[in-house]
Every structure is written in structure tokens, then in C-alpha cells.
Design an enzyme around this catalytic site. Sequence first.
Site, mmCIF file in Angstrom:
data_model
loop_
_atom_site.group_PDB
_atom_site.id
_atom_site.type_symbol
_atom_site.label_atom_id
_atom_site.label_comp_id
_atom_site.label_asym_id
_atom_site.label_seq_id
_atom_site.Cartn_x
_atom_site.Cartn_y
_atom_site.Cartn_z
ATOM 1 N N ASP A 126 57.684 0.190 35.399
ATOM 2 C CA ASP A 126 57.069 1.485 35.667
ATOM 3 C C ASP A 126 56.553 2.026 34.343
ATOM 4 O O ASP A 126 57.242 1.951 33.323
ATOM 5 C CB ASP A 126 58.101 2.439 36.266
ATOM 6 C CG ASP A 126 57.486 3.719 36.807
ATOM 7 O OD1 ASP A 126 56.715 4.371 36.065
ATOM 8 O OD2 ASP A 126 57.775 4.078 37.949
ATOM 9 N N GLY B 74 57.136 12.536 47.879
ATOM 10 C CA GLY B 74 57.057 12.217 46.466
ATOM 11 C C GLY B 74 56.248 10.970 46.148
ATOM 12 O O GLY B 74 56.283 10.481 45.026
ATOM 13 N N GLN B 75 55.506 10.432 47.131
ATOM 14 C CA GLN B 75 54.683 9.244 46.885
ATOM 15 C C GLN B 75 53.478 9.633 46.030
ATOM 16 O O GLN B 75 52.678 10.466 46.417
ATOM 17 C CB GLN B 75 54.212 8.632 48.208
ATOM 18 C CG GLN B 75 53.438 7.347 48.040
ATOM 19 C CD GLN B 75 53.011 6.732 49.368
ATOM 20 O OE1 GLN B 75 53.029 7.390 50.415
ATOM 21 N NE2 GLN B 75 52.632 5.476 49.324
ATOM 22 N N HIS C 76 55.692 0.773 47.634
ATOM 23 C CA HIS C 76 56.359 0.129 46.506
ATOM 24 C C HIS C 76 57.810 0.594 46.440
ATOM 25 O O HIS C 76 58.150 1.681 46.893
ATOM 26 C CB HIS C 76 55.640 0.419 45.178
ATOM 27 C CG HIS C 76 55.470 1.864 44.859
ATOM 28 N ND1 HIS C 76 54.520 2.664 45.489
ATOM 29 C CD2 HIS C 76 56.111 2.661 43.968
ATOM 30 C CE1 HIS C 76 54.594 3.883 44.989
ATOM 31 N NE2 HIS C 76 55.550 3.916 44.073
ATOM 32 N N LEU C 77 58.645 -0.276 45.900
ATOM 33 C CA LEU C 77 60.051 0.043 45.699
ATOM 34 C C LEU C 77 60.292 0.332 44.226
ATOM 35 O O LEU C 77 59.743 -0.347 43.364
ATOM 36 C CB LEU C 77 60.945 -1.131 46.110
ATOM 37 C CG LEU C 77 60.959 -1.538 47.571
ATOM 38 C CD1 LEU C 77 61.819 -2.778 47.758
ATOM 39 C CD2 LEU C 77 61.461 -0.403 48.436
ATOM 40 N N HIS C 78 61.119 1.314 43.964
ATOM 41 C CA HIS C 78 61.555 1.622 42.610
ATOM 42 C C HIS C 78 62.955 1.032 42.428
ATOM 43 O O HIS C 78 63.831 1.276 43.258
ATOM 44 C CB HIS C 78 61.668 3.136 42.395
ATOM 45 C CG HIS C 78 60.374 3.858 42.446
ATOM 46 N ND1 HIS C 78 59.702 4.258 41.309
ATOM 47 C CD2 HIS C 78 59.620 4.272 43.504
ATOM 48 C CE1 HIS C 78 58.588 4.886 41.661
ATOM 49 N NE2 HIS C 78 58.520 4.911 42.987
#
Length: 138
Positions: A30, A92-93, A99-101
Site C-alpha cells: 500500500d 471507506g472504499q 481489494h483486500l488490505h
Amino acid sequence: MSDCIFCAILAGHAPASRVYEDEVAVAFMDLRQAVEGHVLVVPRRHIEDIYALDEATAGHLMAVAVRIAKVLAAEDRPAGLNLWQSNGEAGGQEVPRVHLHVQPRREHDGVHLYRDGLPAPADRAVLDRLAERIARHL
């Protein structure tokens, strides 16, 4: 999509520090490292949100995220780890692509999931009604 930063990354038009890739998924650091080690896992195919995500791709993304989490645990020994996925502005996108955090956590790292503390437990009857409503559609 021309305005999707993740599409630009996967096409090689924008930089990213990649940690993993296969025919279905790509994982990279990220750009904003609130806690060092924060990795994003994205499908190669542009899929806007979880509602458009098929179960096979979802399972594969999760498998990649678990592998990355285990590496982070072995290499960095974080005190904890968050795994999350956000949908829509209210969720919050920030990038309109699923996608995965995978975010390792440190004691007192300043990242708060609930800014005002945990909500109070809900009434059991309310929980039962919600569970029944969801379960009948599964």
C-alpha cells in the site's frame, strides 16, 4: 478502466512494489503505510466491488492474503493483524476496484477501527431477527 490506479499498476503504467502475482491476483505494498507492512491484494480482472466478485476469485484473493499474513507474522512478528475489504464511499472504499488490505498491527500504532470505542452489545432479539433475515437467503 482508464481512471483506476490499480489497473494502471497492473498494466505497468504506474509504479508499485509487488510482493506476489499469479494468473488471478497481484499483491503490492500500500502506498500509504500507516503501519509498516501494509499490503493490498487485488484481482487481475477489474471488479468494482464485493457484490460483483465471484466466489472462486474471492477464495483465491483470501488464500493469497492468508499467505501474506503468515509471512508477515513470521518475518516481522507484529502484535496483531487486520484483514479488511471496503465497499462504497460509506464503507471507506477509496479505489473503485475490489481489494483486500493485509495490515500488520503494532501496540499503540495509532490506527483505530472504532474511533469512539466499541459499540455496546446489541439486544439478542435484534441479532436473532437480523440473523434470520440473512440466513433465509443463503
